[in-house]
Design an enzyme around this catalytic site. Structure first.
Site, PDB file in Angstrom:
ATOM      1  N   GLU A 257      -4.953  -5.167  -4.842  1.00 53.80           N
ATOM      2  CA  GLU A 257      -5.507  -6.045  -5.164  1.00 53.80           C
ATOM      3  C   GLU A 257      -4.151  -7.144  -6.164  1.00 53.80           C
ATOM      4  OE1 GLU A 257      -8.525  -6.381  -5.346  1.00 53.80           O
ATOM      5  OE2 GLU A 257      -9.171  -5.087  -4.919  1.00 53.80           O
ATOM      6  N   HIS A 260      -3.675  -9.041  -3.185  1.00 54.79           N
ATOM      7  CA  HIS A 260      -4.890 -10.993  -3.400  1.00 54.79           C
ATOM      8  C   HIS A 260      -3.958 -11.528  -5.037  1.00 54.79           C
ATOM      9  CE1 HIS A 260      -7.996  -9.472  -1.004  1.00 54.79           C
ATOM     10  NE2 HIS A 260      -8.413  -8.439  -1.374  1.00 54.79           N
ATOM     11  N   GLU A 286      -7.092 -11.257   2.620  1.00 52.73           N
ATOM     12  CA  GLU A 286      -7.530  -9.711   2.465  1.00 52.73           C
ATOM     13  C   GLU A 286      -6.110  -9.506   3.719  1.00 52.73           C
ATOM     14  OE1 GLU A 286      -9.138  -8.211   1.731  1.00 52.73           O
ATOM     15  OE2 GLU A 286      -9.433  -5.892   2.345  1.00 52.73           O
TER      16      GLU A 286
END
Lengths: 492, 492
Positions: A257, A260, A286
């Site tokens: 995460e 991201h 991604e």
């Protein structure tokens, strides 16, 4: 004001409202009182109505007709605004509303069917969703029956086509199947064991998040059932989770995460709250989360560092030395669940879904035949049968929320990550040393310059090609990396 | 759909969006990363623009012209919608935008001036705010120069007038000054002392919140710099704060905010997300928070119970027995700050601001003379001089955000609480016993039935009068209660 300025004022306000809607989603998954769910659905519906009205506002068409971009970034802004506007006005309002209502209801139906392990409970509503998604795709293609899936895919990965992805995946699949078979026929890899205090997991997560460049003055980490990243610009929040006997779940969810989040945080601040100021596609997003998690976080060098920190945090962890720890981190096992899969098997999971959902949208596969098709394909690629619908065809939420065309971006993200990783190794030759010291910063800085700061300035594949010295993204770098890494870990 | 149904659909969506904007405010004060402030201002501005456009939407006028209410609740809905619409369209959009920009800037200016203790730093921007608020008030009165303050007051306390409040306050002020003098000329009351662990303060806060009826499945408690309650219906959140050596700050802030929150949570769920589904006025809101905090929470009976719980939580607390504890909870001291004031002096603080802000809006007092006027009035009512602007004229945020007409609702809330308390004592004769057992539920239930569940169904003063057996709200019950309670605590 010029048409361009008026349009950008509108776009900025729209982006700000989209951020608000996103924050509402974060709130729902982290801090919302459980009794507030029904009211929240109405609040979210009201925000969606506001956003939908803005996205289809006819003034946008007028502004676009008259707008002249002052520079390259302005051209990209217009391209992105035009793209979203044209998609929005092609889909009839009634259809969009029907899909929103249906998928809102379908999530509950899916959750119940999964809990019961019974595809028959979900099939009727899924058939309705497929029918409406086909209608939506036909609206996007202007009534043509060909290119339906491409029209949906384009929402998540602009510029990609099913045929192109198919070519990439066709190259990967047999090599992944062979690699999987070689690994799972060999000796069992070591596993960690011990007592993994959840507060200590979160503390180590936070340390790793900072090492991987997450700016906590413009973000925060909370626990949620499913890890996610949310927001852009100066308010990008992540969630993670803790599993008592599996510290890697927490640590690697966090690093994923953070990939991201760093992408969103790293976009040039001049683009904040504009269309260019967002991650450009799901695949590129991604690619960042996966390269952080896998090529960097699960590398031999970083595992050497992490082994020491794990021992500091948890004491005895059941593996003897950094080499065994590295093998444990990269352990393959006979699993059923995409989100728990290792680097090798993950892509096989994705390709299975890609082929099945394309057949559903093309009308070549009936929902009534979906479970059997899933089970056949699973056994062919994984070498053992599915043990039930809950860990088979019902495992993912995506189809129940109408996400068709989304799955392949996961594997495409890995492909992009493979390309970026090969380039990164060329550009930062002493990376191993830094990683072994727990310092991914030189890699992050290269990714920041090559990918993250550009936001939506370039098209996804153009962006990756520019970052990689002009090469068109393809499967070879990823496959060479996987075969090298897992060939050594599992010599067979 | 009928005009009424269309209007209610619009009202419901508007309410849902207002809830979203409110949640954004909660987020900002509790969990927002500090680096997100500038972006958040834009997000909030975009939400405000959406809400402003809805509130002045000409379709509302058309619907109102044709709408027929099906029942008494529907009539109240129309009354509230008409009221808000008529106020909204009277204020020119440019003026509303100018006020929003100015007060957004002024909060920072005020905070700096307060930190520097220098009114000269704030005076110029305050003069601009007063000028725009006078313009806004004139727009609301249709250009008349009389009734300017009433027009602003009406936004917070529909149906109240400055003259009416003046009459109530004229009755209270000399009696409060006398009571204050009697108390502060007497012996010092006991004070608590000890070690008040902040986690234990929060745990006891949570227990008290539940005892006072706060539904945590539809709410939550967080820490913030300033305690507040936010949201309505099924998502009503409160904040509190901890001060290491002053446990009452945390505990009574919590009980106060629970009063606000229970009011919102207690409104008939049939009204949720409608204009009737909100607390009817600031005064009635404050009546609930104050009766929870003071007439119940600071009662002799409840203090008896709380003394035991404090001993459980903190051990030795420096007071000997429940009677001394009760005196410590209700201790008067020579303070300067409204928010730290006891039940007696609090109202004197409010009346001071009411008189000064009325004079500012009437044009009878120049901002350049405000600090001197504040200081003179303070010494007259409190018996000692102000020690500086930071704890004097600059202490409250209200004027910097354009809140003129808001202050008197604090004292009016106390007046309402006094009336409700007198009725409550008649209706629940064994209340003392319940409170001494730590159980305010019978009082809460009476308030729920008499006040909270109705939301905006009745006008504020009508609501209080109905709850109190028809009596028009006046100062006497509050004054009798205060003279009785503090006369006994400080016999002089």
């Amino acid at each position: 004001m010029s048409a361009y300025e008026e349009l950008m004022g509108w776009a900025r306000e729209t982006q700000a409202l989209a951020q608000v809607a996103g924050r509402l989603g974060w709130d729902q998954e982290t801090v919302m009182p459980r009794g507030a769910a029904a009211q929240r659905a109405e609040e979210m519906g009201a925000m969606e109505a506001v956003l939908h009205a803005r996205r289809t506002d006819p003034r946008v068409g007028d502004w676009l007709a008259g707008a002249e971009a002052p520079d390259a970034a302005g051209k990209a802004q217009l391209r992105l605004i035009r793209r979203e506007y044209e998609r929005a006005i092609k889909v009839p309002g009634d259809l969009a509303a029907a899909l929103a209502r249906l998928t809102s209801r379908a999530q509950g139906v899916w959750a119940e069917a999964r809990a019961a392990g019974d595809m028959a409970g979900f099939a009727p509503v899924l058939a309705e969703i497929v029918a409406l998604k086909r209608e939506e795709a036909a609206a996007l293609t202007g009534g043509s029956d060909t290119g339906l899936y491409d029209a949906l895919l384009d929402d998540y990965e602009p510029g990609a086509s099913a045929a192109q992805l198919q070519a990439i995946f066709d190259e990967m699949r047999p090599r992944l199947v062979a690699l999987r078979a070689q690994a799972l026929n060999g000796a069992d890899a070591p596993e960690v064991s011990g007592t993994f205090d959840e507060a200590a997991q979160m503390a180590l997560s936070r340390e790793l998040a900072e090492r991987f460049g997450y700016d906590l003055t413009r973000g925060r980490i909370d626990k949620a059932v499913h890890p996610f990243s949310s927001g852009s610009g100066d308010d990008v929040r992540i969630t993670t989770r803790t599993v008592p006997d599996d510290p890697f779940n927490c640590l690697y969810s966090t690093i994923h995460e953070v990939g991201h989040a760093c992408y969103e945080q790293g976009i040039d601040s001049a683009y904040h709250l504009t269309p260019v100021g967002q991650g450009v596609s799901m695949g590129v997003h991604e690619s960042q989360s996966r390269i952080y998690e896998n090529q960097l976080g699960r590398s031999r060098a970083f595992c050497e560092f992490l082994y020491g920190r794990m021992r500091d945090a948890f004491g005895e962890i059941g593996v003897d030395g950094p080499e065994a720890f590295y093998a444990a981190v990269n352990r393959l096992h006979r699993g059923y669940i995409r989100t728990e899969a290792d680097e090798v098997q993950y892509n096989l999971h994705v390709m299975l879904r890609f082929d099945l959902e394309r057949a559903l949208i093309a009308g070549d596969l009936a929902v009534s035949d979906l479970e059997a098709a899933w089970n056949d394909r699973f056994e062919a690629d994984f070498g053992y049968p599915v043990k039930g619908a809950a860990s088979g065809v019902l495992q993912d939420v995506h189809w129940s929320v109408g996400l068709f065309g989304y799955f392949p971006t996961y594997a495409l993200g890995n492909v992009y990550a493979g390309c970026l990783h090969a380039a990164l190794r060329r550009e930062v030759p002493d990376l191993e040393t830094h990683l072994a010291n727990g310092n991914p910063a030189p890699a992050i800085e290269w990714l920041h310059q090559a990918v993250q700061r550009h936001g939506g300035l370039y098209q996804p594949q153009e962006l990756i090609a520019r970052a990689c010295g002009g090469e068109t993204p393809g499967a070879e770098p990823l496959m060479a990396y996987l075969e090298d890494k897992f060939g050594a870990l599992y010599p067979g």
